[in-house]
Structures are given as C-alpha cells and as structure tokens.
Enzyme design. Structure first.
Site, PDB file in Angstrom:
ATOM      1  N   GLU A  83      14.464 -42.661  36.333  1.00  0.00           N
ATOM      2  CA  GLU A  83      14.647 -41.979  35.038  1.00  0.00           C
ATOM      3  C   GLU A  83      14.243 -40.523  35.070  1.00  0.00           C
ATOM      4  O   GLU A  83      14.859 -39.676  34.412  1.00  0.00           O
ATOM      5  CB  GLU A  83      13.848 -42.710  33.946  1.00  0.00           C
ATOM      6  CG  GLU A  83      14.446 -44.040  33.489  1.00  0.00           C
ATOM      7  CD  GLU A  83      14.041 -45.225  34.338  1.00  0.00           C
ATOM      8  OE1 GLU A  83      13.546 -45.016  35.471  1.00  0.00           O
ATOM      9  OE2 GLU A  83      14.218 -46.367  33.877  1.00  0.00           O
TER      10      GLU A  83
ATOM     11  N   GLU B 217      13.568 -52.768  35.038  1.00  0.00           N
ATOM     12  CA  GLU B 217      12.706 -53.177  33.911  1.00  0.00           C
ATOM     13  C   GLU B 217      13.079 -54.574  33.408  1.00  0.00           C
ATOM     14  O   GLU B 217      12.204 -55.371  33.064  1.00  0.00           O
ATOM     15  CB  GLU B 217      12.807 -52.135  32.781  1.00  0.00           C
ATOM     16  CG  GLU B 217      12.165 -50.806  33.188  1.00  0.00           C
ATOM     17  CD  GLU B 217      12.357 -49.701  32.164  1.00  0.00           C
ATOM     18  OE1 GLU B 217      13.520 -49.416  31.814  1.00  0.00           O
ATOM     19  OE2 GLU B 217      11.347 -49.150  31.700  1.00  0.00           O
TER      20      GLU B 217
HETATM   21  C1  3H9 Z   1      17.347 -45.920  32.142  1.00  0.00           C
HETATM   22  O1  3H9 Z   1      17.578 -46.951  32.683  1.00  0.00           O
HETATM   23  C2  3H9 Z   1      16.444 -45.778  30.942  1.00  0.00           C
HETATM   24  C3  3H9 Z   1      15.548 -46.976  30.717  1.00  0.00           C
HETATM   25  O2  3H9 Z   1      14.346 -46.847  31.434  1.00  0.00           O
HETATM   26  C4  3H9 Z   1      15.119 -47.089  29.283  1.00  0.00           C
HETATM   27  C5  3H9 Z   1      16.150 -47.388  28.282  1.00  0.00           C
HETATM   28  C6  3H9 Z   1      15.557 -47.643  26.931  1.00  0.00           C
HETATM   29  N1  3H9 Z   1      25.331 -45.526  33.051  1.00  0.00           N
HETATM   30  O3  3H9 Z   1      27.305 -42.986  41.344  1.00  0.00           O
HETATM   31  P1  3H9 Z   1      28.615 -43.675  41.460  1.00  0.00           P
HETATM   32  C7  3H9 Z   1      28.967 -44.637  36.578  1.00  0.00           C
HETATM   33  S1  3H9 Z   1      18.082 -44.476  32.661  1.00  0.00           S
HETATM   34  C8  3H9 Z   1      26.635 -45.248  32.893  1.00  0.00           C
HETATM   35  O4  3H9 Z   1      29.798 -42.864  41.841  1.00  0.00           O
HETATM   36  P2  3H9 Z   1      27.675 -45.182  43.724  1.00  0.00           P
HETATM   37  C9  3H9 Z   1      29.240 -43.293  37.217  1.00  0.00           C
HETATM   38  O5  3H9 Z   1      29.321 -42.278  36.247  1.00  0.00           O
HETATM   39  C10 3H9 Z   1      19.223 -44.980  33.927  1.00  0.00           C
HETATM   40  N2  3H9 Z   1      27.471 -45.008  33.922  1.00  0.00           N
HETATM   41  O6  3H9 Z   1      28.535 -44.969  42.411  1.00  0.00           O
HETATM   42  C11 3H9 Z   1      30.569 -43.555  37.905  1.00  0.00           C
HETATM   43  O7  3H9 Z   1      31.573 -43.501  36.913  1.00  0.00           O
HETATM   44  P3  3H9 Z   1      33.035 -42.940  37.253  1.00  0.00           P
HETATM   45  C12 3H9 Z   1      18.547 -45.219  35.209  1.00  0.00           C
HETATM   46  C13 3H9 Z   1      26.966 -45.060  35.153  1.00  0.00           C
HETATM   47  O8  3H9 Z   1      28.077 -46.508  44.241  1.00  0.00           O
HETATM   48  C14 3H9 Z   1      30.443 -45.007  38.354  1.00  0.00           C
HETATM   49  O9  3H9 Z   1      29.420 -45.579  37.539  1.00  0.00           O
HETATM   50  N3  3H9 Z   1      19.530 -45.480  36.220  1.00  0.00           N
HETATM   51  C15 3H9 Z   1      25.617 -45.339  35.391  1.00  0.00           C
HETATM   52  O10 3H9 Z   1      27.746 -43.990  44.596  1.00  0.00           O
HETATM   53  C16 3H9 Z   1      30.050 -45.169  39.813  1.00  0.00           C
HETATM   54  O11 3H9 Z   1      28.877 -44.386  40.049  1.00  0.00           O
HETATM   55  C17 3H9 Z   1      20.059 -44.506  36.980  1.00  0.00           C
HETATM   56  O12 3H9 Z   1      19.726 -43.359  36.855  1.00  0.00           O
HETATM   57  C18 3H9 Z   1      24.774 -45.591  34.276  1.00  0.00           C
HETATM   58  N4  3H9 Z   1      23.471 -45.895  34.431  1.00  0.00           N
HETATM   59  O13 3H9 Z   1      26.157 -45.252  43.218  1.00  0.00           O
HETATM   60  C19 3H9 Z   1      21.081 -44.926  37.999  1.00  0.00           C
HETATM   61  N5  3H9 Z   1      25.384 -45.331  36.727  1.00  0.00           N
HETATM   62  O14 3H9 Z   1      33.569 -43.830  38.307  1.00  0.00           O
HETATM   63  C20 3H9 Z   1      22.238 -43.976  38.024  1.00  0.00           C
HETATM   64  C21 3H9 Z   1      26.567 -45.058  37.297  1.00  0.00           C
HETATM   65  O15 3H9 Z   1      33.733 -42.971  35.946  1.00  0.00           O
HETATM   66  N6  3H9 Z   1      23.270 -44.390  38.924  1.00  0.00           N
HETATM   67  N7  3H9 Z   1      27.534 -44.894  36.358  1.00  0.00           N
HETATM   68  O16 3H9 Z   1      32.794 -41.535  37.751  1.00  0.00           O
HETATM   69  C22 3H9 Z   1      23.202 -44.227  40.266  1.00  0.00           C
HETATM   70  O17 3H9 Z   1      22.217 -43.777  40.811  1.00  0.00           O
HETATM   71  C23 3H9 Z   1      24.416 -44.591  41.080  1.00  0.00           C
HETATM   72  O18 3H9 Z   1      25.524 -44.616  40.195  1.00  0.00           O
HETATM   73  C24 3H9 Z   1      24.338 -45.977  41.789  1.00  0.00           C
HETATM   74  C25 3H9 Z   1      25.749 -46.294  42.403  1.00  0.00           C
HETATM   75  C26 3H9 Z   1      23.295 -45.891  42.910  1.00  0.00           C
HETATM   76  C27 3H9 Z   1      23.987 -47.063  40.826  1.00  0.00           C
END
Ligand code: 3H9
Length: 701
Positions: free
Chosen positions: A125, A105
């Site tokens: 999301e 976004e």
């Molecule tokens: C959103 O954006 C809402 C908006 O539209 C509107 C707002 C108003 N936040 O998965 P990993 C942490 S909703 C906080 O093992 P990978 C995760 O907990 C969001 N923490 O790595 C982990 O921590 P720890 C939309 C986050 O390389 C560490 O990062 N976005 C977030 O296998 C490593 O993560 C998503 O849904 C976060 N957003 O994969 C994306 N993301 O080491 C969600 C990750 O302490 N994330 N962490 O356990 C993912 O899909 C995967 O993490 C990603 C990396 C592909 C990015």
C-alpha cells in the site's frame, strides 16, 4: 451469490472461490460475495471448516485501486475481514500468485494460511501513498513481530512463501492443485478438532522485543530516507498502535491514518503513476493482429558503458547476446567492463558468483559484422554522430538476415534518417535505454515513420522481457525525455546567471522531490555531453535565442564534472560528495555581467516554477505534436528515467493538479520577461481556457 464469489459444499467443507479477473481485486462485488459466502458457511450446520481459494493467476492482489477517491460502498473490507475472523468455524486461505494488500489482509483474517511454494505475500500500500487499511498493520505484527512487519509495510516489498513461513505469516507450503490442497488442509483441521485461531488474538509477535526502540529507529530512518513522503510515517504510527492498543482500538487508529492517506494528494499521484505505467504498454493504433516476432538472440554494437549495459540487460533476461567492438583491445575492455559491473553486484551480495558466470557466458564478444548474420535483433550503441551511425547501419543492412530488427540507441538523432541508411526502414526502430542501462527501468521505443506494426509490437515485447517500462515516442530532437530536459537544464542554468548557485537550484529541486538536482546530474554525466548537443542546437535555432554560458565556461576551463574532479561542484579524489567549486563564483559573476543581469537572491518557489514549468510547456507541445500518445506517457518517462518524484505523479499530472490556468499565467509572465523560449504551448493555452486537464485530452480534440 454473486458472479465473482462462489460457495460450494464439499462434504463438511465450505469451498469459497473468488473469480474476479485479472487479479481478483476486492471491488464491491467481491466484498459482498465474500461476506455472503462466509455468512452462509457460518449458518450451515453441516459445514465444519472453510477453505478460501482464488481462480486465475493469483490470490486476491488487493483492494480495487480504481475505487479509491470514489464514495465508499458497503460492506467495507475491514467489516468483511472482521466477520471472517470472528466466525466460529476454522478457515484456511489457500494462497497462490501474489496475496497483496487487502488480499493478504483477507488471508490474515482467515484462521490458517497455506501457500504454494512460488507464491508471494506483501503489503504494498505504501507504494500507492497508503497504508494497509483493513487490519494489516494490526494483524501482521502480531504474527511476524514488529521488526518484520515494519520492514514489509514501510518498504511495500513482498516476500516469498518460504520466508512467510519462517515469519509465521503462512502455516505451511504446498505444491500442486489449489482446491485439493485447500480441501485436504480443511479436512485436517476438522479431524484434529482445531478451533478458529484468530490472528487478532495472537500476542507472540508483540512480545520479547524492544518494540519502542524498533519503532523509534525506523521513524528516524524513514524521516531521513523517505523525506517528503506522506504515508511511510503513518505506516509506522499504525504499527506502533498495534504495540500499544487492544485490537479494536488499534484498528480504529489504523482506519483514521488510512483515511488521512486516502485524502492526501500523494495518494492520487501514486495511483496515477500505477495506472499510467500499465497504460503506457498500450498502443492506440496498433492492430490486434500485429504479432511480435520471436527474439531468440541479440547483438549490441559498441562496448562503451551504454552498449555493455544493454548487453547485460539481455544476459539478465537469459538471452544470448553478441557484443561487437572494433578490435580485440576494445573488445577486451568491453568484456572486462561487463565482468566488473556484475562483480560489483556480487560484492554487494545482490548476485551470486554462479549466476554471474552463467550470465557472462551469454555475452559473446565479436569484432566481425559477419558474425551477426543470424541474430534476430541488433542494437547500435555507438557514438552520437550521424556519420558514424550511417556506417554502422549500412553494414548491418548488408549482413543481417531479412526480418532481423535493426535498432538504434540514439538519445536524440533522427531515427527516420537512420532508417533511410538501410533498404528495410520498416525493420528499424529506436530503443533508447537510459544509463546505466542494466539498472534504469525506462525504455523509449522510438517509432520511425516507416517502422512496421510488427516491429513496434516486437520492441514492446522485448522491453517487457527485459523488465523495462517501455513507452512509445515519435521522432524529434531528443524524443520526449531529452527534448524536455533540454528546456529544464537551460532554465536551471539561466537561474545561475540571475543570481542562484548550483547548491540553491539543486537544493530547491531536491526539496521538490527530484532524485538529483540538475547540476549534480550534469557533473555525473559529464558537461561535454551537453556541450555537443548545445552546439548542434545553436546551429539550427533562431540566432536571437539566448543561451546560458556557464556550462561552456566550465568546459573551456576543462571542468567537465566528476570525471575531472570539478564541474559545477568540486570533488575530492575517490569521493562523489559535491563540494563548493571556488572557481565557479567568478564565472557566474562574469556570465551575469555579460548579460547585463544584476545578481539577486532567488526564492525556492521561483526556482521550481522556472524549471518544472519549462518541462510542462514543452510536454504540452510534445503532446499536441503526437510525439507522445498521452500525457500519462510523459509522466511515466519522467518518473522512470529522470528521477521525478512519484508522489507528484510526473510533470503533466503535477501541472494538472496545480491547475493549467495557474501554470499558463506563470508561463506567460516568463514569456514576457525571458523571451521566446517561453512561448506558451497552444495546447496549454487551449486547455487552460477550457478549464480542462492534460489527462482528459485525446489527440484530435
Ligand atoms: C489495498 O489493498 C488497500 C487495503 O489495504 C485497504 C482497503 C480498505 N485494482 O500489473 P499488471 C489491473 S491497496 C485494480 O499488468 P502483472 C492493472 O491495472 C492495493 N486493478 O499484471 C491491469 O489492468 P489492465 C494493494 C488492478 O501480472 C491488470 O490488472 N495491492 C489492481 O504484471 C493487470 O495488472 C497492490 O498494490 C488492483 N489492485 O502484475 C497490487 N492490480 O490490463 C497492485 C492490478 O487494464 N498490483 N490491476 O491494464 C500489482 O502489483 C500487479 O498488478 C500484480 C500483477 C503483481 C498483482
């Protein structure tokens, strides 16, 4: 300027860099930093264009999920993006890694976007029970069209950079250094005298298609396919607003719908599932210096459905794997099964012929244990019988090199006893795959009493390599998943004796959100499997324990489920649709009569409590015994291996959200009425009395 966002002047270009490891999430400091940096660039008369880049492995991967459910802090993401979009100097987002959710976004708020060839973009999301709440539902359709935007927003699946170019989401691809590429593009914008091109002002994507029909069709599909889910229909409503309303009003509508999702219990459950999965990979008492061993080759003993599925997991991960069977004929069948499994994927179009051949080359069929002398890991997947396991492990111990890991895929037997068949119990571990092993994500890593730290670390690393969700469990009958499912299945069967039909029980649990009802599931896996386990358990449990009898009656009548054309349901040849089995009703009546039970009509709430609380009560025992490390690990097992609905967060999270006092009251009532199967777990009693939840309990408390 904040620590997490830097602004540098590079001639006429303002270079804004986000650095908020691990994934550059948009926490409050990043939002503040971005706003200040874009404001400063706007105010600086020397700046003619802006480039936004991120450090680390990825562009911004979304909002900071940890902030959901907490009081909002300014500036809001929509406000930050409104400023970026409204600025008078052209900006370019330089995407690498994954631009997800709020990250995409932000990029859509920039006036231009370039992406490295291997990058991905998406709006996931919906997987967290939300919808894109910072303009994604309004801006994406304006660029990519309503059909593509609906695909991406409703599925939550990211797309590759090249596809993003095709759909006008990204302007062009680059390779190499991010900063260089960003600055070069920004200079080009300046040289070409490009003005800001605001996504919110675009109309191309909204024109030329019958958007009303697209939305109606998607609505109907989602209402059917994603039954019970709160956010997907709201995602569609938000995109619909983009087709009907001017940007400002559309954004307001999106905001309202986002707020509804944010408040929904499903959002809390899905965010719990996200963090639970990541937490599961952490082992509390594993020393930091426990280094995983290198696994370059593997072997699987037994070429049945399970063994072949496991071998394919290795081939899929690009690792050579030997598949051992007792003789050439059995081996031939196993290798054919491997080919057929891939063949089905080729037919579906999810695998190319070339990839299939490449993977099959990694699977080497063998019949002689001596050929396993040099492999790094062996997984036994033979018949569930301790005597058979003993033979296999003694042979493996004799032929495998020192340091090779010997794993068992047993689904319920004692891994300590299996380890004792070898002279290296420290190298023995359970790797419990779920069927079909090449499809199911769950892997229970069973830690034996003597399993070494290094071997445990290796097992977790292997799980990651095979793209599994691995959860460490301790040794007991059925470990976590099956030990709990025994309780659930037994109670489901007792419901049949009380008056329900399989259709009613399966229907109630599907309405609750389970992927499949327990009786359809039993018919699928075969009733004889449960019978063997029940026989073993009856031999060890107190004789006064009551067991249901319907399954045994079906087995005696040769009705073993789908494979015999009848079980709890009846099946037409070549068709898996469950139909009523007319032979079942007299068996149900006989079973009730024998137990002296008067059959009655059962309501759905009772069916859910009787089965789901049986899971919870056993889960509490498992937790207190230390068989699972934390309650969220039990949830991960149920979400990934047993079709528990993600929007309910898993059985333990579900119990926490119902309230442990409410759960306990019901368990006590069932204990009084149904006997000792329902003895309340001491941990459940304690936490309920203290007004606490499973999720805030730590071992030793
Ligand atoms: C959103 O954006 C809402 C908006 O539209 C509107 C707002 C108003 N936040 O998965 P990993 C942490 S909703 C906080 O093992 P990978 C995760 O907990 C969001 N923490 O790595 C982990 O921590 P720890 C939309 C986050 O390389 C560490 O990062 N976005 C977030 O296998 C490593 O993560 C998503 O849904 C976060 N957003 O994969 C994306 N993301 O080491 C969600 C990750 O302490 N994330 N962490 O356990 C993912 O899909 C995967 O993490 C990603 C990396 C592909 C990015």
């Amino acid at each position: 300027m904040s620590d997490v966002v830097r602004l540098e002047r590079r001639g006429a270009i303002a270079l804004i860099t986000v650095n908020n490891p691990p994934v550059n999430a948009l926490g409050v400091a990043v939002r503040q930093g971005l706003l200040e940096a874009f404001r400063a660039a706007e105010a600086d008369a020397e700046v003619r264009a802006v480039a936004l880049v991120c450090e680390g492995n990825t562009f911004i991967a979304g909002a900071d999920i940890k902030e959901f459910g907490k009081p909002p802090q300014a500036p809001s993401l929509p406000d930050v993006i409104a400023f970026i979009e409204g600025a008078s100097k052209p900006s370019v987002a330089v995407i690498h890694g994954t631009a997800l959710g709020g990250g995409l976004e932000v990029a859509l708020g920039c006036h231009y976007r370039i992406a490295r060839g291997d990058a991905k973009v998406g709006l996931p999301e919906v997987k967290l029970g939300l919808l894109p709440g910072a303009g994604g539902t309004q801006r994406l359709p304006r660029l990519a069209g309503v059909a593509k935007a609906l695909d991406m927003i409703v599925s939550g699946q990211p797309i590759g950079a090249a596809e993003a170019v095709e759909h006008h989401i990204v302007d062009e691809l680059f390779e190499g250094d991010l900063v260089e590429a960003g600055l070069a593009y920004a200079h080009r914008m300046v040289e070409e005298g490009r003005a800001p091109r605001r996504t919110g002002e675009q109309t191309r994507g909204l024109e030329g298609a019958d958007n009303e029909a697209l939305i109606a069709a998607r609505h109907a599909e989602v209402a059917k396919r994603m039954r019970g889910l709160f956010s997907p229909l709201r995602c569609i409503a938000a995109v619909e607003a983009a087709t009907r309303l001017p940007l400002a009003e559309g954004l307001r509508r999106e905001r309202e719908l986002f707020a509804e999702c944010l408040q929904s219990p499903q959002r809390a459950a899905l965010v719990h599932s996200f963090f639970a999965e990541r937490q599961a990979s952490k082992i509390a008492d594993l020393p930091a210096d426990a280094k995983p061993r290198e696994i370059r080759s593997a072997a699987v003993i037994g070429g049945g459905t399970m063994g072949v599925g496991i071998a394919l997991c290795f081939a899929n991960a690009g690792l050579p794997v030997k598949l051992l069977e007792i003789d050439d004929a059995a081996l031939g069948r196993a290798l054919q099964r491997a080919r057929d499994t891939y063949g089905a994927s080729v037919k579906r179009g999810s695998l190319s012929e070339e990839a299939m051949e490449k993977r099959l080359k990694l699977v080497e069929g063998v019949t002689d244990y001596a050929t396993l002398a040099e492999v790094d890991l062996v997984i036994e997947a033979v018949f569930e019988d301790m005597g058979v396991k003993q033979q296999v492990f003694e042979k493996l111990d004799a032929v495998c090199r020192p340091g090779a890991i010997l794993a068992s895929n047993t689904s319920s037997l004692d891994v300590n006893q299996i380890a004792a068949f070898t002279r290296r119990p420290e190298d023995v571990v359970g790797l419990h795959f779920f069927s079909p092993a090449n499809v199911m994500r769950l892997l229970e890593v069973v830690r034996g009493e003597k399993t070494s730290h290094e071997v445990l670390a290796t097992a977790m690393a292997i799980g990651k390599k095979l793209k599994k969700v691995s959860v460490v469990v301790g040794v007991c009958d059925g470990f976590v998943g099956n030990r709990m499912i025994f309780q659930y299945g037994r109670e489901a069967e007792f419901l049949l004796e009380e008056g329900a039909t399989p259709q009613q029980v399966d229907g109630a649990l599907r309405n609750f959100g389970m992927a499949m009802g327990p009786f359809a599931m039993r018919d699928l896996s075969g009733l004889d499997i449960g019978q063997a386990i029940r026989k073993r358990q009856r031999a060890t449990l107190p004789p006064d324990r009551d067991f249901p009898t319907v399954s045994d009656r079906l087995c005696e009548a040769g009705m073993l489920g789908q494979k015999t054309g009848a079980g709890y349901y009846r099946y037409e040849p070549g068709n898996r649709t469950p139909l009523e089995n007319p032979d079942l009703a007299p068996m149900l009546e006989a079973a009730s009569r024998e137990k002296g039970v008067e059959r009655r009509t059962l309501d759905e709430a009772y069916i859910i409590e009787r089965t789901i609380y049986a899971l919870v009560n056993e889960g509490a025992k498992i937790l207190e015994e230390g068989i699972a490390q934390r309650s969220s690990d039990i949830d991960v097992i149920y979400l990934n291996g047993y079709g528990f609905p993600a929007f309910r967060g898993g059985p333990m999270f579900y119990a926490d959200s119902v309230g442990l006092d409410t759960v306990l009251a019901k368990v006590k009532e069932l204990h009084a009425r149904c006997g000792d199967w329902w003895k309340p777990a001491p941990l459940l009693e304690r936490l309920a009395a203290e007004g606490r939840r499973f999720s805030d309990w730590q071992p030793g408390q």
